[in-house]
Design an enzyme around this catalytic site. Structure first.
Site, mmCIF file in Angstrom:
data_model
loop_
_atom_site.group_PDB
_atom_site.id
_atom_site.type_symbol
_atom_site.label_atom_id
_atom_site.label_comp_id
_atom_site.label_asym_id
_atom_site.label_seq_id
_atom_site.Cartn_x
_atom_site.Cartn_y
_atom_site.Cartn_z
ATOM 1 N N CYS A 182 -2.226 7.789 4.769
ATOM 2 C CA CYS A 182 -2.348 7.428 3.341
ATOM 3 C C CYS A 182 -3.623 8.003 2.770
ATOM 4 O O CYS A 182 -3.756 8.124 1.561
ATOM 5 C CB CYS A 182 -2.356 5.914 3.144
ATOM 6 S SG CYS A 182 -2.344 4.938 4.617
ATOM 7 N N GLU A 206 0.881 -1.155 0.000
ATOM 8 C CA GLU A 206 0.000 0.000 0.000
ATOM 9 C C GLU A 206 0.921 1.207 0.000
ATOM 10 O O GLU A 206 1.733 1.360 0.918
ATOM 11 C CB GLU A 206 -0.884 -0.058 1.257
ATOM 12 C CG GLU A 206 -2.080 0.842 1.205
ATOM 13 C CD GLU A 206 -2.107 1.737 2.402
ATOM 14 O OE1 GLU A 206 -2.364 1.270 3.519
ATOM 15 O OE2 GLU A 206 -1.822 2.936 2.228
#
Lengths: 526, 526
Positions: A302, A265
């Site tokens: 994120c 990720e």
């Protein structure tokens, strides 16, 4: 329990001999005691070989046994009490409330995966019954279940010292699946890593699991991580971090004699679209909510809202004015590490100094490693042309893209690389056709579309997707948060005409585990 | 309908201008008319751009619309009648019965995917209901569905001119998912490819789908295939073929600016274990069944039983004698192409001439490109040491590995690379513990374990896994046969707090499509 400076190799506390690191308090710019010894390649090899041995037992444990393990790890983490929170505050500069919230989330995540594996539907068991009289050929009995891939290497992230680290989502889902885990602990929080690692080691020992089921190693630079990913006993990788780190692992994993999946990720700027009527109706409130989302955790998420897309309007002018009022003179707080802080400053400056970019407002930097937030703007046509403007600035930084038409807003979205999230602020007075076009465009770019909120805050539940097209992740077909994350670490095996006594329990005709199954395409009555 | 020598670019019949190929009858060693023009890179680009345009519409078609398409393609293929079978016999040297069987399987496969998408459970829809009063934070409404990845490139295989080619499993599952398909037709059967391609083009036209939804191109060498896989509009690849071809595509796909998944099904030698009592009780019958499986289609199957594992015994000696009697003087028939035939001869010779290998028996070669079958043996200890002995020989070739103990048989299995299948012949008088150990070892090496049968013959159903660890496939977590194959071409998108009017129908609270869903982790009542 106190921080000793140790790693864990198959249950054994080890003080590494390959150099040392120390935790660091970014708020006072000082190193923390004790020092941690780093792993040699031999240490990493030992962890891999132990994990391979443990896998032979661990993969055959029942879902209930592994559920007990996950729940005990959660209990052990909660039992650390203030020791964990205090060490975490020092190592990350994050406030107690944030760490307490993250701790609850981490424990709940472990318990969620305990529930998931006990429910059994994650195995997606399907049976095709035998049709011995079928013409021209009989159909055999076929049953399929999921089995774990094997030992998994997990890279702890810097920004979630608990929820995406030693006992975070990757570890929880891999253990739930039946995969031993070797964590490469993040050097930004070695003390927290050791404390959490001890919780896992103790839980394994208490429940008589093979000690090789879990190891935690530290290393500086890339050597140990690369060594682990290259080891033939490792069968998958979980990673949360930078795009450069993630793509390096992807390429390493592909070059192995046996390529393995890397679930990385990586970066995302998370576009937020303010539709005209929505922005006009609640300009001040949206500015306040956006500001809160942007400033939270110094923007080190994120899912930080790093890109705002809106049509030129009076309301947008007011929105910018509100943002200026909110941000001026304010500091987003100290960042996690000096290197994250210096990257932030560098990347922010590069964008602010781009000729196409205007500074709307910036805050203030106060204390060590403190993030000076910024909000800048750019014309849509410039943004579409210049890919350098699309880069993520990890921290409380966001860029407004001003559009002259709905089509231009769609073109801006269409010009983006893959993202974790896309947000639309919409009111009933907004054009529904335009809203639908925004959704249609976002679907091809993101893993999660959300309305009238902000992307920070990721629910850990059955329907969550924390994933998205490259480069937000390495594999858009999976999620790293929520119960579907377990699918990353399993593969199907089909059993054809295997005698009943030798069939795995998931597939035995009488369904002894009483799990949800499909028989000849229909849900089985239970 | 007759063979014209055309490709199809977005519905348009095109005679390529980049050189030409002809079909070839391997039985009489003669070229077939007409010649086929090959695609330029511009042709390939045009197909990709058309597919990208078509995707915007195709991805929004309903499951019922796409099911109608798949069923009409199946009907159109059946309506080709003898034209297809006759051309197929010429281009492949395969007998009519085999091609008729494969045609039925291909049509049934298209109809299976029609059923799969209408059933709806492939979307794995999950909804987490909103909990506005939850403390400390409310939970938003979350719903997840699967959306198609985008245009897919499919490489037709040589050995299944229908079931793994232009309208084979990859195409059927990609179209079912909502992905446009560009097929790179295999040069071994261009006429069959054109006939089948026309069935798809006609079905799209009749049902008013965008013509860019399907293209078929031909190319010699690797240029066009590589060009397609590198095109930015392509989002996934399906491939059935050699390990060198598959790994080249994997590496190309990873080097793109946006890496994409490659689902390659490659090489496998499909170990078959004869347990002692089973072999002793039915030596002759097992030899006959094994021989039939090995000789079928000149052994040109990914599931050909290329490796036999058995313990030294009198029964094994008798088995070898039976095999010799069966094989001596017999020919496995002509192979698909002169180049497959010459590879077979070369790879077979290399193994037969290895110092560790003894020839048990070989057959006879009769006519053009005719496969001379062979059965050889090697000691387990030699096999384990020498990886060169593990290589696949594509054709009617198999190697017996003679073991001195149960442990040695397990070690042989443990030394293998990933395989599509593993077979165990077992009777009630065999040692159940040993059988369990064989299963345990096979589970980590194969995608399908079967008992008391042979691996050729792959059922197209809900529980089939035609996949396995690398290098049998590029991705052990998927299958290229059966209803789960659709999962390769979709990804999850989560919708958070999206207003009801803008939600996709799969996720609307009232379940207008009436598909199976999970609400808060439980199956929804319907």
């Amino acid at each position: 329990m106190s921080v000793q400076g140790n790693m864990f190799i198959g249950g054994r506390a080890v003080h590494g001999t390959n150099g040392r690191i120390q935790g660091f308090d970014p708020k006072i710019n000082e190193k923390l005691e004790p020092s941690f010894g780093l792993a040699t390649c031999e240490d990493a090899d030992e962890a891999c070989v132990l994990a391979a041995g443990a896998f032979q037992l661990f993969r055959k444990t029942s879902a209930s046994q592994r559920a007990d393990l996950l729940r005990l790890i959660a209990d052990n983490i909660m039992a650390l009490g203030d020791t964990l929170i205090e060490r975490g505050m020092k190592e990350t500069g994050l406030p107690a409330a944030r760490l307490e919230g993250e701790r609850a989330r981490t424990a709940n995540q472990l318990r969620l995966f305990a529930d998931v594996i006990q429910d059994g539907s994650w195995q997606d068991v399907r049976i095709d019954t035998a049709l011995p009289d079928r013409q021209p050929l009989p159909r055999p009995f076929l049953g399929v279940r999921k089995i774990p891939l094997g030992p998994v290497v997990v890279f702890g992230s810097s920004n979630f010292p608990l929820a995406f680290s030693v006992a975070g989502g990757d570890t929880a889902s891999a253990l739930a699946a039946g995969c031993p885990v070797i964590v490469k602990g993040h050097s930004a929080h070695p003390g927290v890593s050791e404390l959490i690692g001890r919780c896992i080691v103790d839980a394994l020992a208490e429940l008589n699991f093979h000690p090789g089921t879990f190891s935690l190693v530290f290393g500086s630079g890339n050597e140990i991580g690369q060594h682990l990913v290259s080891h033939p006993e490792i069968k998958a990788v979980g990673f949360t971090g930078s795009q450069s780190g993630g793509t390096a692992l992807m390429s390493l994993a592909q070059q192995r004699e046996e390529p393995i999946p890397v679930y990385a990720e990586m970066s995302s700027i998370n576009p937020v679209v303010f539709m005209p009527a929505s922005l006009a109706a609640q300009t001040a409130s949206l500015a306040e909510q956006f500001y809160a989302s942007l400033m939270m955790g110094a923007g080190q998420f994120c899912t930080n809202p790093g890109l705002v897309i809106a049509l030129k309007s009076d309301a947008l002018t007011h929105f910018k004015q509100h943002m200026s009022k909110l941000m001026e003179g304010n500091c987003a707080g100290s960042m996690l590490t000096p290197s994250i802080f210096s990257s932030y400053c560098e990347n922010k400056s590069a964008l602010i100094n781009s000729p196409e970019v205007n500074l709307i407002t910036q805050g203030h930097s106060e204390g060590h490693n403190a993030c000076e937030p910024a909000f800048v703007e750019v014309e849509a046509s410039d943004f579409i042309k210049d890919r350098a403007l699309h880069r993520e600035v990890f921290g409380s930084f966001s860029m407004l893209v001003v559009c002259n038409s709905e089509q231009e807003a769609l073109d801006v979205l269409g010009s983006l690389e893959g993202q974790l999230t896309g947000t639309i602020h919409y009111s009933e007075n907004d054009d529904q056709t335009f809203a639908q076009q925004l959704i249609d465009t976002m679907e091809l770019k993101v893993g999660r579309i959300l309305f009238n909120g902000f992307p920070t805050g990721v629910e850990v539940s059955t329907a969550m997707v924390h994933g998205g097209p490259y480069p937000s992740t390495s594999n858009s077909q999976t999620t790293s948060v929520g119960s579907m994350a377990i699918e990353r670490f399993v593969r199907p095996v089909c059993y054809q005409n295997v005698p009943n006594t030798l069939l795995p329990p998931e597939i035995k005709p009488n369904n002894p585990l009483s799990i949800p199954r499909h028989i000849d395409g229909e849900p089985e009555k239970r």
